[in-house]
Motif scaffolding. Structure first.
Motif, PDB file in Angstrom:
ATOM      1  N   TYR B  53     -45.891  52.207 -10.217  1.00 22.32           N
ATOM      2  CA  TYR B  53     -44.807  52.380 -10.043  1.00 22.32           C
ATOM      3  C   TYR B  53     -43.987  52.635 -11.770  1.00 22.32           C
ATOM      4  O   TYR B  53     -42.780  53.636 -11.899  1.00 22.32           O
ATOM      5  CB  TYR B  53     -43.994  51.863  -9.474  1.00 22.32           C
ATOM      6  CG  TYR B  53     -42.226  52.361  -8.838  1.00 22.32           C
ATOM      7  CD1 TYR B  53     -41.485  52.290  -9.010  1.00 22.32           C
ATOM      8  CD2 TYR B  53     -42.282  53.583  -8.144  1.00 22.32           C
ATOM      9  CE1 TYR B  53     -40.244  52.072  -9.215  1.00 22.32           C
ATOM     10  CE2 TYR B  53     -40.717  54.204  -7.977  1.00 22.32           C
ATOM     11  CZ  TYR B  53     -39.971  53.108  -8.069  1.00 22.32           C
ATOM     12  OH  TYR B  53     -38.393  53.904  -7.982  1.00 22.32           O
ATOM     13  N   VAL B 264     -42.148  46.241  -1.936  1.00 24.54           N
ATOM     14  CA  VAL B 264     -40.382  46.407  -1.573  1.00 24.54           C
ATOM     15  C   VAL B 264     -39.607  45.461  -1.686  1.00 24.54           C
ATOM     16  O   VAL B 264     -38.827  44.848  -2.305  1.00 24.54           O
ATOM     17  CB  VAL B 264     -39.849  47.249  -0.535  1.00 24.54           C
ATOM     18  CG1 VAL B 264     -38.760  47.410  -0.439  1.00 24.54           C
ATOM     19  CG2 VAL B 264     -41.244  48.930  -1.059  1.00 24.54           C
ATOM     20  N   MET B 268     -40.008  47.201  -6.776  1.00 22.12           N
ATOM     21  CA  MET B 268     -41.152  47.964  -7.548  1.00 22.12           C
ATOM     22  C   MET B 268     -40.988  47.588  -8.682  1.00 22.12           C
ATOM     23  O   MET B 268     -41.740  48.713  -9.160  1.00 22.12           O
ATOM     24  CB  MET B 268     -40.457  49.152  -6.261  1.00 22.12           C
ATOM     25  CG  MET B 268     -41.247  49.766  -5.045  1.00 22.12           C
ATOM     26  SD  MET B 268     -42.670  49.099  -5.372  1.00 22.12           S
ATOM     27  CE  MET B 268     -43.527  50.533  -5.111  1.00 22.12           C
ATOM     28  N   GLU B 333     -33.458  47.781 -10.950  1.00 23.62           N
ATOM     29  CA  GLU B 333     -33.356  48.645 -10.160  1.00 23.62           C
ATOM     30  C   GLU B 333     -32.361  49.323  -9.086  1.00 23.62           C
ATOM     31  O   GLU B 333     -31.962  48.650  -8.408  1.00 23.62           O
ATOM     32  CB  GLU B 333     -33.875  49.925  -9.606  1.00 23.62           C
ATOM     33  CG  GLU B 333     -34.397  51.418  -9.709  1.00 23.62           C
ATOM     34  CD  GLU B 333     -36.111  52.049  -9.803  1.00 23.62           C
ATOM     35  OE1 GLU B 333     -36.149  52.094 -10.392  1.00 23.62           O
ATOM     36  OE2 GLU B 333     -35.803  51.623  -8.152  1.00 23.62           O
TER      37      GLU B 333
END
Lengths: 275, 334, 405
Positions: B53, B264, B268, B333
């Motif tokens: 990722y 998750v 990530m 994020e």
């Protein structure tokens, strides 16, 4: 004279960044009001608040004396607010004709589920829609582009089409986001003339974000200056243009404020993390 | 700092349960051990997912298949071709083969899709996974085969369970935990001390920015996929023997979804988060099995009174995390 | 006055859109008849086990169209469609067996079949609608993950409910009276496929389809056009679920016994690949692609030599189909994004009344005389002035600062 649009004490912040701070704007009927300011001042953010794409943290938005702060975007469009976007507010995946048909979306009389089953009314409406869309296309001189996709069309043509689609929603109040960007001085002048004509023929009220000072001076009845999310000053265009702080903000002393206005019409990265 | 806190909480929780349940034969202790070892497997796979990722901005649906492929490869070498090599050698060869596979995938699938929407790459990894599973079905047929655990080949280890704290544990599980601890240390060093590691850790949103800074994006991408493949392979070789059945797609059907959930939860974009998330998921799964009414301790299959309880819990957790705190515990994020 | 009033008094500029000649229309009609008539004829005449396969192809096509609504029109990946289809299959079987009193010996009345199917469609719609609500907040890769978990949960939790699924033995679902033969059942599935295609066609040609596509491409612009984003997104998911539910019911009555193993999550993955190979958003492509995936293994094994090869190595042709399908999907994604649909597009465009061409022409940019017409309509023409050229590229916006006069 009624006030078509009133932005009252509107403020919004993104995390720690204050994008708008206690902004007050009034747009009386049939006036063309300008909104100027350096890049990053919050002008597009203000448009997004007016349209409902963003929900301000403080203040309210009033349309014709009615508080629309809690209405969803499509409801505000239905009330008669039309808006153009900085980087061309058209649907890239659809043809030109289809864009015009989408523009009339809120005025379609058949129900969604009825359409799926092929109710006769939907067929008739679709035909009418197509005819109308072709007429508007003819009006702006681009009928041969009906089935073209948007990619590859020149920028000026796209701008023209966007104006066409926004007008097709029959707006009362037009929010224009840098309409003259990409135009040279002659074109911008022509655009100004056109706008004045349109205001007359279509009874429009306009709030316009602009950088092109001659256009602002030539067309606007009133101007607001936004800087760092606050109204710096307001007044008649000539007076604003000579205001010392405005000169300072545009000329020297303009801080390198690259905090981007988070723009809802720039697509976020495809990672798809929740908004 | 946050990592230390979260890790500390998890360890404290484990310690608490172990002390409270000590001596109780039907207590949760065995489940805690199973949960932690299972969590290590999930963490290993989740680590691969997070790496990919960070490097390619996509969820690698083929991550499980790296493991299944490796397990089948070991099986092939030892049981079908009957090469007389030691287990550990076969395992290393398998890991190597899978790393090559990962590199091939990077070259053939990831690179051409560098600028394509991420959904395309996602579907490509799905296609890859499905291709792999169907090839396994064709070559090996759906009947389960048996892969012996690595631990059974190590000298001095009893074939059946090891007795600790009053209950029996499969030694392979302890091996997994031990190996993971070592791996965590090695990776921790790599990512905080070496140039390449730091570069990967600090991977920003797009390849262009990283390229501008001067780090070889292609090299990083190759490394990431090779590493993800290797980690997936190790997970497969360690875990498949515990299931007692080497079947096509075993790592994808059994491990991939919890591993995704782990990634998750941990975030990530966070490498330590993958580990921590894995342990958390492992514990949740196994303790919910215990709570729902369980049976057989010591490596046997576990059934719950309410069918699918652990899975429902997983989905619920996934939904809640994504709705409330999408960046997970340690991710960065928005 | 409004724009509509302003334009109403103007005469239209000549349209340059292509329309086929009379012979053109007849030719297109003939080809249509050949294709559809041929399909029906084949279905009627082939032996039962072929027809059995054809019904699967039709059902897969329905599933493909269902997935296409989410994947192609909305633009999100659903990896849990096997959940919707499976739940619907079980519900329809459960209804006819426990509520309508059908059984394999006594058969099943047509009305029970329709009620069961309606229930299946409803359940699919509701299940997918719930997913649609989640999809309002979460998108892209993360949503794909949720659909995966959702489908997984259906497999491990819902499919295990004994009252619904009767454990390993499965829930019976006798085919409705009058459609018990394989050939007739195939016709039934084809009829439903035609219905789904029709609804999909109406979808795209109406404000609903335009709204959904607009939302996919640019949500803020769609909203400012007056489109209720929430409503349309949810509606798309519900519709997808309804199609999936229909497929589930048809699957149930096709094999007359519903077993959970039939709805494995690898099917969900296969279906996504099927739609990708068919061509996202392309109805014809999706139907052809799905039918291909259903029929290909069967066709493979009808070749004698291949069949022997497969038997000798105990290879199921289904698996070869699966492997090939996955490889095809990879190939499509990397090189030929439009899939089968794009390859077929010269033909489908021709059938739709456009000229036959391998590359659709781009229309020329407006020329000088067009602009003159425009200006005169706006009442803005100043005689003697040459209109300025259209800007051909994005110019940098003019400086915010103007020299003081």
């Amino acid at each position: 004279m009624t006030n078509v649009l009133e932005v009252k004490n509107t403020g919004i912040r993104f995390g720690g960044l204050v994008a708008l701070d206690d902004v007050n704007i009034t747009v009386p009927e049939w006036e063309i009001v300008g909104l100027i300011g350096p890049n990053g001042a919050g002008k597009t953010t203000l448009f997004n608040c007016i349209m409902g794409a963003y929900q301000p943290n403080t203040g309210s938005i009033w349309y014709r004396g009615r508080d629309i702060s809690l209405l969803a975007t499509h409801r505000r469009t239905a009330l008669g607010i039309g808006r153009t976007f900085q980087n061309i507010g058209l649907i890239r995946g659809l043809t030109v004709l289809e864009n015009f048909m989408v523009a009339e979306h809120s005025r379609i009389s058949y129900g969604a589920w009825g359409a799926l089953l092929g109710m006769p009314r939907s067929f008739a409406e679709e035909r009418r829609l197509k005819r109308n869309a072709m007429e508007v296309l003819d009006f702006i001189g681009l009928p041969h582009l009906a089935d073209s996709h948007l990619d590859g069309l020149p920028y000026g043509t796209l701008k023209l089409i966007e104006v066409g689609t926004v007008l097709a929603t029959d707006p009362d109040l037009l929010l224009l986001d840098e309409p003259s960007s990409g135009m040279g001085p002659d074109e911008a002048h022509e655009f100004g003339e056109r706008l004045l004509k349109l205001r007359q023929t279509l009874n429009l009220t306009v709030l316009m974000i602009e950088h092109h000072v001659p256009l602002v001076v030539g067309v606007c009845d009133y101007v607001y200056v936004l800087n760092f999310g606050k109204i710096l000053t307001e007044g008649k265009p000539q007076a604003v243009r000579e205001h010392p702080e405005v000169v300072a903000a545009y000329l020297g002393g303009e801080a390198v404020d690259h905090t981007s206005e988070a723009d809802p019409n720039t697509e976020p990265e495809d990672a798809g993390a929740p908004a | 700092m946050r990592t230390a806190i979260v890790a500390g909480v998890v360890v404290a929780f484990i310690a608490l349960v172990l002390t409270l349940g000590a001596g109780d034969a039907l207590g949760p202790n065995a489940f805690v051990v199973i949960g932690v070892s299972q969590g290590c497997v999930y963490g290993l796979v989740a680590l691969g997912l997070v790496l990919v990722y960070k490097g390619s901005r996509v969820f690698n649906f083929a991550q499980g298949e790296f493991g299944t492929f490796a397990a089948y490869f070991v099986f092939l070498m030892l049981e079908q071709w009957k090469l007389g090599i030691p287990y550990i050698v076969a395992a290393l060869l398998a890991v190597l083969a899978v790393i090559l596979l990962g590199l091939a995938m990077e070259r053939v699938v990831v690179r051409p899709l560098l600028n394509a929407p991420r959904i395309n790459l996602l579907v490509a990894t799905i296609a890859f996974a499905l291709f792999s599973i169907s090839m396994q079905l064709i070559l090996f047929h759906p009947e389960p085969h048996v892969l012996d655990p690595l631990v059974s080949k190590l000298p001095g280890v009893p074939a059946t369970g090891l007795e600790i704290f009053g209950f029996t544990v499969e030694p392979q599980r302890l091996l997994i935990v031990a190996l993971l601890a070592v791996l965590a240390g090695v990776l921790g060093y790599f990512f905080s001390r070496t140039d390449l590691g730091l570069a990967i850790l600090g991977t920003s949103q797009d390849a262009f920015a990283t390229r501008v800074v001067g780090i070889g994006v292609e090299r990083m991408s190759r490394f990431i996929w090779a590493a993800a493949a290797g980690l997936g392979a190790i997970a497969g070789i360690l875990f498949v023997p515990l299931t007692g059945a080497l079947t096509p797609g075993v790592m994808t059907t059994g491990v991939l979804i919890p591993a995704f959930t782990a990634a998750v939860i941990g975030g990530m974009t966070s490498l330590p988060g993958a580990f921590v998330g894995g342990i958390i998921i492992g514990l949740i799964q196994s303790l919910s099995n215990w709570a729902a009414g369980h049976y057989h301790i010591g490596g046997d299959l576990i059934q719950a009174k309410i069918p699918g309880t652990p899975d429902i819990m997983l989905v619920a957790i996934l939904l809640i995390v994504l709705m409330i705190r999408p960046q997970g515990l340690l991710g960065s994020e928005a | 006055m409004s724009t509509a009033e302003a334009t109403a008094t103007l005469e239209p500029v000549e349209s340059t859109r292509f329309t086929p000649s009379a012979q053109g229309w007849i030719a297109r009609l003939v080809v249509h008849v050949l294709i559809f008539g041929g399909a029906l004829l084949i279905t009627a005449m082939v032996p039962g086990y072929w027809a059995f396969r054809i019904s699967l192809a039709a059902i897969y096509a329905i599933i493909g169209l269902s997935l296409n609504v989410v994947l192609g029109y909305v633009g999100q990946v659903s990896l849990g469609h096997h959940g919707f289809v499976g739940i619907a299959a079980f519900i329809s079987a459960w209804y006819v067996t426990t509520k309508a009193g059908c059984s394999l010996e006594q058969g099943c009345s047509l009305s029970s079949f329709f009620v069961a199917t309606a229930l299946a469609v409803l359940s699919g719609g509701v299940a997918a609608g719930l997913l649609g609500l989640v999809a309002l907040r979460i998108r892209g890769l993360y949503l794909a993950l949720i659909t995966l978990s959702y489908g997984f949960m259906a497999e491990t939790a819902i499919f295990q409910i004994p009252a619904l699924t009767r454990g390993g033995a499965g829930m019976p679902a006798p085919a409705p009276d009058g459609f018990t033969s394989d050939n007739r059942y195939a016709f039934l599935t084809l009829a439903f496929l035609a219905l789904v295609i029709y609804i999909d066609w109406r979808l795209i040609r109406s404000k609903v389809g335009r709204a959904i596509l607009s939302i996919k491409h640019s949500e803020p612009v769609a909203a400012s056009y007056g489109i209720n984003v929430t409503a349309y997104k949810t509606m798309a998911f519900v519709l997808s679920g309804m199609f999936a539910g229909l497929a589930g019911a048809l699957l149930a009555f096709r094999v007359e016994n519903v077993v959970s193993n039939d709805f494995d999550f690898s099917l969900a993955l296969l279906w996504v690949l099927m739609v990708v190979v068919g061509g996202l958003g392309n109805r014809v492509g999706v139907v052809v692609g799905s039918a291909f995936f259903a029929l290909f293994p069967f066709i493979l094994s009808s070749f004698g030599t291949l069949k022997n090869f497969f038997d000798k190595h105990a290879i199921e042709p289904e698996l070869v189909g699966l492997a090939l399908g996955a490889a095809l999907a990879l190939f499509t994604i990397i090189s030929y994004q439009g899939g089968i649909g794009e390859q077929l597009s010269p033909l489908t465009r021709w059938l739709g009344g456009k000229p036959f061409t391998r590359h659709p022409e781009e229309h020329a940019a407006p020329k000088g005389h067009q602009r003159k017409k425009l200006l005169s309509r706006m009442g803005l023409d100043k005689s003697g002035e040459t209109p300025t050229e259209e800007s051909a590229a994005v110019e940098t916006p003019s400086e915010p600062v103007e020299e003081d006069a």
